[in-house]
Design a protein around this motif. Sequence first.
Motif, PDB file in Angstrom:
ATOM      1  N   GLN A 297       0.793  -1.210   0.000  1.00 23.95           N
ATOM      2  CA  GLN A 297       0.000   0.000   0.000  1.00 23.95           C
ATOM      3  C   GLN A 297       0.828   1.264   0.000  1.00 23.95           C
ATOM      4  O   GLN A 297       0.296   2.345   0.153  1.00 23.95           O
ATOM      5  N   TYR A 298       2.126   1.100  -0.119  1.00 31.56           N
ATOM      6  CA  TYR A 298       3.010   2.254  -0.127  1.00 31.56           C
ATOM      7  C   TYR A 298       3.930   2.171  -1.328  1.00 31.56           C
ATOM      8  O   TYR A 298       4.325   1.089  -1.728  1.00 31.56           O
ATOM      9  N   LYS A 299       4.231   3.311  -1.910  1.00 33.30           N
ATOM     10  CA  LYS A 299       5.124   3.300  -3.065  1.00 33.30           C
ATOM     11  C   LYS A 299       6.220   4.343  -2.873  1.00 33.30           C
ATOM     12  O   LYS A 299       6.077   5.294  -2.098  1.00 33.30           O
ATOM     13  N   LEU A 300       7.300   4.141  -3.621  1.00 31.10           N
ATOM     14  CA  LEU A 300       8.422   5.073  -3.561  1.00 31.10           C
ATOM     15  C   LEU A 300       8.046   6.361  -4.280  1.00 31.10           C
ATOM     16  O   LEU A 300       7.644   6.338  -5.430  1.00 31.10           O
ATOM     17  N   LEU A 301       8.158   7.471  -3.596  1.00 29.58           N
ATOM     18  CA  LEU A 301       7.859   8.771  -4.193  1.00 29.58           C
ATOM     19  C   LEU A 301       9.107   9.311  -4.888  1.00 29.58           C
ATOM     20  O   LEU A 301       9.050   9.787  -6.017  1.00 29.58           O
ATOM     21  N   LEU A 302      10.230   9.276  -4.196  1.00 27.21           N
ATOM     22  CA  LEU A 302      11.491   9.640  -4.834  1.00 27.21           C
ATOM     23  C   LEU A 302      12.683   9.100  -4.054  1.00 27.21           C
ATOM     24  O   LEU A 302      12.566   8.759  -2.890  1.00 27.21           O
ATOM     25  N   LYS A 303      13.813   8.996  -4.779  1.00 28.54           N
ATOM     26  CA  LYS A 303      15.055   8.545  -4.158  1.00 28.54           C
ATOM     27  C   LYS A 303      16.102   9.623  -4.384  1.00 28.54           C
ATOM     28  O   LYS A 303      16.337  10.023  -5.526  1.00 28.54           O
ATOM     29  N   LYS A 304      16.698  10.120  -3.318  1.00 27.72           N
ATOM     30  CA  LYS A 304      17.759  11.120  -3.441  1.00 27.72           C
ATOM     31  C   LYS A 304      19.080  10.397  -3.236  1.00 27.72           C
ATOM     32  O   LYS A 304      19.495  10.139  -2.107  1.00 27.72           O
ATOM     33  N   GLU A 305      19.745  10.062  -4.330  1.00 28.05           N
ATOM     34  CA  GLU A 305      21.030   9.374  -4.227  1.00 28.05           C
ATOM     35  C   GLU A 305      22.105  10.349  -3.791  1.00 28.05           C
ATOM     36  O   GLU A 305      22.026  11.540  -4.090  1.00 28.05           O
ATOM     37  N   GLN A 306      23.114   9.822  -3.100  1.00 31.00           N
ATOM     38  CA  GLN A 306      24.203  10.669  -2.624  1.00 31.00           C
ATOM     39  C   GLN A 306      23.675  11.930  -1.935  1.00 31.00           C
ATOM     40  O   GLN A 306      24.181  13.030  -2.151  1.00 31.00           O
ATOM     41  N   ALA A 307      22.657  11.745  -1.103  1.00 30.23           N
ATOM     42  CA  ALA A 307      22.147  12.862  -0.302  1.00 30.23           C
ATOM     43  C   ALA A 307      23.286  13.361   0.584  1.00 30.23           C
ATOM     44  O   ALA A 307      23.437  14.544   0.844  1.00 30.23           O
ATOM     45  N   HIS A 308      24.102  12.415   1.035  1.00 30.08           N
ATOM     46  CA  HIS A 308      25.317  12.722   1.787  1.00 30.08           C
ATOM     47  C   HIS A 308      26.472  11.932   1.173  1.00 30.08           C
ATOM     48  O   HIS A 308      26.244  11.043   0.346  1.00 30.08           O
ATOM     49  N   ASP A 309      27.715  12.232   1.618  1.00 31.20           N
ATOM     50  CA  ASP A 309      28.884  11.506   1.122  1.00 31.20           C
ATOM     51  C   ASP A 309      29.093  10.181   1.837  1.00 31.20           C
ATOM     52  O   ASP A 309      29.931   9.383   1.431  1.00 31.20           O
ATOM     53  N   MET A 310      28.371   9.989   2.938  1.00 33.21           N
ATOM     54  CA  MET A 310      28.494   8.742   3.696  1.00 33.21           C
ATOM     55  C   MET A 310      27.108   8.358   4.219  1.00 33.21           C
ATOM     56  O   MET A 310      26.118   9.018   3.891  1.00 33.21           O
ATOM     57  N   ASP A 311      27.055   7.326   5.023  1.00 25.29           N
ATOM     58  CA  ASP A 311      25.777   6.827   5.563  1.00 25.29           C
ATOM     59  C   ASP A 311      24.880   7.947   6.093  1.00 25.29           C
ATOM     60  O   ASP A 311      25.362   8.863   6.755  1.00 25.29           O
ATOM     61  N   VAL A 312      23.585   7.837   5.825  1.00 29.66           N
ATOM     62  CA  VAL A 312      22.604   8.732   6.426  1.00 29.66           C
ATOM     63  C   VAL A 312      22.123   8.037   7.693  1.00 29.66           C
ATOM     64  O   VAL A 312      21.552   6.948   7.636  1.00 29.66           O
ATOM     65  N   ASN A 313      22.375   8.651   8.840  1.00 21.73           N
ATOM     66  CA  ASN A 313      22.034   8.025  10.118  1.00 21.73           C
ATOM     67  C   ASN A 313      20.645   8.375  10.613  1.00 21.73           C
ATOM     68  O   ASN A 313      20.059   7.635  11.408  1.00 21.73           O
ATOM     69  N   PHE A 314      20.156   9.537  10.200  1.00 25.11           N
ATOM     70  CA  PHE A 314      18.911  10.020  10.785  1.00 25.11           C
ATOM     71  C   PHE A 314      18.214  10.985   9.845  1.00 25.11           C
ATOM     72  O   PHE A 314      18.866  11.800   9.199  1.00 25.11           O
ATOM     73  N   VAL A 315      16.887  10.873   9.768  1.00 28.00           N
ATOM     74  CA  VAL A 315      16.075  11.818   8.999  1.00 28.00           C
ATOM     75  C   VAL A 315      14.883  12.208   9.857  1.00 28.00           C
ATOM     76  O   VAL A 315      14.337  11.384  10.602  1.00 28.00           O
ATOM     77  N   GLN A 316      14.476  13.483   9.761  1.00 34.42           N
ATOM     78  CA  GLN A 316      13.304  13.905  10.518  1.00 34.42           C
ATOM     79  C   GLN A 316      12.641  15.110   9.864  1.00 34.42           C
ATOM     80  O   GLN A 316      13.328  16.084   9.501  1.00 34.42           O
ATOM     81  N   TRP A 317      11.330  15.037   9.729  1.00 34.55           N
ATOM     82  CA  TRP A 317      10.556  16.150   9.190  1.00 34.55           C
ATOM     83  C   TRP A 317      10.416  17.223  10.267  1.00 34.55           C
ATOM     84  O   TRP A 317      10.260  16.917  11.452  1.00 34.55           O
ATOM     85  N   SER A 318      10.385  18.478   9.852  1.00 37.96           N
ATOM     86  CA  SER A 318      10.300  19.583  10.804  1.00 37.96           C
ATOM     87  C   SER A 318       8.853  19.851  11.202  1.00 37.96           C
ATOM     88  O   SER A 318       7.928  19.479  10.487  1.00 37.96           O
TER      89      SER A 318
END
Lengths: 341, 150
Positions: A297-318
């Motif tokens: 019931q869920y689909k990928l809206l978008l993928k941001k490749e190389q958002a960072h130069d290394m692992d993304v540890n945390f994401v949070q909406w404001s």
Amino acid sequence: MELKEIQRLEGHTDRVWSLDWNPATGHAGIPLVFASCSGDKTVRIWEQNLSSGLWACKAVLEETHIRTVRSCAWSPSGKLLATASFDGTTAIWENVGGDFECVSTLEGHENEVKSVCWNASGTLLATCGRDKSVWIWEVLPGNEFECVSVLQGHAQDVKMVKWHPTEDILFSCSFDNSIKVWADEGDSEDWGCVQTLREPNNGHTSTVWALSFNASGDKMVSCSDDLTVKVWGTENVGIQSGGGFAPWRHICTLTGYHDRTVFSVHWSREGIFASGAADNAIRLFVDDNESQVGGPQYKLLLKKEQAHDMDVNFVQWSPGEKPMLASASDDGTIKVWELIS
Amino acid sequence: MVSGLINANPVIYEKKERRARTAPSTFHDEYAVEPIDQQEDPEYSYSLEQLKVVTEEAIEVDDKRNYVRVTFTPTVQHCSMVTIIGLCIHVKLMRSLPSRYKVDIRVAPGSHTTVDEVNKQLRDKERIAAAMENPNIVHLLDDCLAPSFD
């Protein structure tokens, strides 16, 4: 739809593990604020300039924790900041006229504390760590904190604790691949495990790193080292009127979208959830209204490749009128993003 | 520390001659091997290469995808140093390779009684980070890694 980078924030001198938006900011002319914490043993406070829209570091909270600061959480009122560290302590900070002072230190965990979270009313605090336990603390007047329960049950390292957005029900996830639900089952503050979401009931097959609730609190998303993201739901939030707890059940598993560990997920008020993974990418998922009944019931809206130069540890909406996304990375930076069409 | 050796009679192999080279901008299998094969095994002063714990064949490098995978084989099935060896290899590669590299280290399937458990720990960067803040572990790692910096 595009995830546009607004700003890249440098300052931490080691990987940034986590961040937390101050929920009392971002409206009524109050500039948005968030805190970040790092392997450099410090916590940084960042504030947005209302006229330029740019972010700057307003304070560095240092010389308190003597090891990595792994997690930070503002109280619902935005007045207190809790920081959890590998040094085994959780510090409570208060903003006293622009300066942050450590007003209390919570001790008790036997080793690294990995996560800290306040309940919706700000009356309880939860922590967890490598000692496999989950602690619940009561917030008392005068910045006093009293431990009301030490919850055993996880077989391994507990990675994150998260309170339900409306009910006093606590969720934890672990290196033991399970998610546990804890509730206060009687009048006597008798906290216990009311449900375990594990492999046999469509649970994760490796370490569960994080979980997040939707705005209404009837859905939860979890992410794991097993490369999947799972959505769970409940019929009735919280304890039903006749007593008894309404269990959570598996809704769907998103497989094939991530090829490295997923460290973080966060559900926005608008119903989009973001993931941060070890492939340096940020992905956004949304409700798939056209899906077949019974299918994902869920689909990928978008993928941001190389958002960072290394692992993304945390994401949070404001919080605030126009939600932005903040991300924290092993590359030592934090990025603020805007979702635009 | 351990009172008796875990493996009292290790098989020792010949060291391979390596030609001197300047630091490359792209990486191939041999270059990934070089930093780690001279690491000392935590139990004796032979290198991981001499004990065939790590071999060139067990290292996969994909320079375009910035990926290195090392599969190592402890000398005995019940080796209790297996996590330390894995940690050593991890640390050495992190110090030697550019930060864009993703490094996966695992124990060869079937080569140890607790392969899955060990591999899961070696995959957990949070536990590795916490271990690296423990001075005792750091000293042990530095001792094992010292010969590899010559």
